[in-house]
Design a protein around this motif. Structure first.
Motif, short mmCIF file in Angstrom:
data_model
loop_
_atom_site.label_atom_id
_atom_site.label_comp_id
_atom_site.label_asym_id
_atom_site.label_seq_id
_atom_site.Cartn_x
_atom_site.Cartn_y
_atom_site.Cartn_z
N CYS A 180 -5.38 -6.96 8.09
CA CYS A 180 -4.67 -5.94 8.86
C CYS A 180 -3.68 -5.23 7.93
CB CYS A 180 -3.90 -6.57 10.03
SG CYS A 180 -2.84 -7.95 9.58
N THR A 181 -3.13 -4.15 8.41
CA THR A 181 -2.09 -3.45 7.66
C THR A 181 -0.82 -3.55 8.48
OG1 THR A 181 -3.70 -2.00 6.65
CG2 THR A 181 -1.43 -1.21 6.70
N GLY B 134 -5.36 -5.11 13.30
CA GLY B 134 -6.49 -5.34 12.40
C GLY B 134 -7.55 -6.17 13.08
N LYS C 287 -1.07 -4.30 2.98
CA LYS C 287 -2.41 -4.71 3.44
C LYS C 287 -2.41 -6.23 3.36
CE LYS C 287 -6.93 -4.85 4.21
NZ LYS C 287 -7.14 -6.26 4.26
N THR D 77 0.83 -1.20 0.00
CA THR D 77 0.00 0.00 0.00
C THR D 77 0.87 1.26 0.00
OG1 THR D 77 -0.15 -0.39 2.38
CG2 THR D 77 -2.11 -0.86 1.08
N SER E 99 -4.45 -9.89 3.86
CA SER E 99 -5.73 -10.60 3.97
C SER E 99 -5.43 -12.04 4.32
CB SER E 99 -6.47 -10.62 2.63
OG SER E 99 -6.97 -9.37 2.34
#
Ligand code: AMP
Ligand code: MN
Ligand code: MN
Length: 334
Positions: A304-305, A295, A275, A269, A277
């Motif tokens: 979450c990042t 997250g 990012k 990002t 998943s």
């Protein structure tokens, strides 16, 4: 018979009671809105416009994918968060208020706030909260709170779209008898549901398929093949001219690989920021892993990042995942 878990009635919110004297009502959902976020917010938007015609209703969302453009109200979505209106009533859907992005300030300044969500990590960030982690989707919860006399085919379509996206077309384990009962009521309004499923859930552009193919090709198995990671960096996104929403579905493809208990997908990002998943089966509670990095999400789907290099990130995540796998393995041996 399997217990029907998502029959929680105690913290229900009476939407129309709260809205009856409001002059301006705002609605928003989480950043990078997915199908559930778009469906639930549009469904509520259309419902309030109909049931509370005197009020001005505004729906704020970051620009959603144009796959949803046929849903009524799509063109009225506000993706500009520059104004400083104060709302009498403001709804945050499909996430807690901190995930609203640019619309969080409207939530903070609103006189009355409502948070409707199904994320286990959400403790409720509104004055009124209807947070039911067992529910399939925010869309299901919003429908649950609607008075059916105001529901019409356009509202039904929006809610149905949200439900199919968060249940993977009624496939994931968050699908309960209640979810299917609601879906049955919705399709009775008469719309082409199979077209909605094809066009918004399964159909991918050629470029989206190419980038998915490339990610699968370059993915790596770890932990003896029980985990897999796929990654898309900024350079690749720029090369294909894709945005984050074009990457939807890649993590699900990683998840269905035979032998894989936990799939991780990440895209860059920003410099040294990804990012992430995650998807899993019963072995790993990915909401806990994501929660560790600020997250959240659900047991089998979370995000979450995370900051760091790709290798830092995957090393850190894999430690949390491995710990849970070990605990699961030792529990299932006893
Ligand atoms: P994703 O992989 O981004 O599609 O997210 C999977 C699930 O986790 C979805 O239900 C998301 O809404 C949720 N989720 C993703 N990122 C976060 C976050 N930072 N905080 C809380 N929930 C998240
Ligand atoms: Mn969502
Ligand atoms: Mn959702």
């Amino acid at each position: 018979m399997k217990e029907i878990k998502n029959e929680v009635k105690d913290n229900r919110v009476n939407i129309l009671e709260l809205a009856k004297d409001a002059k301006v009502i705002g609605i928003s959902g989480h950043m990078r809105p997915d199908g559930d976020c778009v469906g639930s917010t549009l469904g509520l938007y259309l419902y309030l416009k109909k049931a509370v015609p005197k009020a001005k209703i505004v729906l704020y969302l970051e620009q959603p994918s144009d796959i949803f453009k046929d849903l009524k109200g799509y063109d009225e979505i506000q993706s500009d968060f520059d104004g400083d209106e104060t709302y009498d009533l403001f709804f945050a859907l499909d996430g807690e208020k901190s995930r609203l992005g640019g619309a969080e300030k409207y939530f903070d300044s609103a006189k009355v706030t409502v948070n409707i969500d199904h994320h286990i990590s959400n403790r409720g960030s509104g004055k009124y909260n209807y947070v039911v982690p067992e529910a399939s989707s925010a869309s299901e919860l919003v429908f649950d709170l609607m008075e059916e006399v105001y529901v019409d085919v356009d509202i039904a379509k929006a809610i149905y779209t949200g439900i199919i996206h968060d249940t993977g077309v009624f496939q994931y384990s968050n699908t309960a008898p209640k979810t299917l009962n609601i879906a049955a009521k919705l399709i009775a309004y008469g719309f082409d549901f199979s077209e909605i499923i094809d066009r918004t859930f399964y159909e991918k552009t050629y470029i989206q398929n190419q980038i998915m193919g490339r990610t699968l090709l370059e993915s790596m198995l770890f932990m003896d093949g029980r985990c897999i990671v796929g990654m898309v960096d900024r350079k690749t996104m720029d090369f294909y001219g894709v945005e984050p929403k074009d990457l939807d579905g890649i993590v699900n493809q990683l998840r269905v690989i035979k032998g894989v208990d936990c799939a991780v997908f990440m895209y860059e990002t920003d410099t040294l920021e990804y990012k992430v998943s995650m998807r899993s089966n019963d072995t790993v509670d990915v909401a806990k892993v994501a929660g560790f990095y600020g997250g959240g999400g659900h047991k089998k789907a979370a995000g979450c990042t995370v900051n760091g290099t790709f290798h830092d990130v995957i090393n850190n995540l894999s430690q949390s995942i491995a710990m849970q796998m070990k605990a699961y393995d030792s529990k299932s041996m006893t």
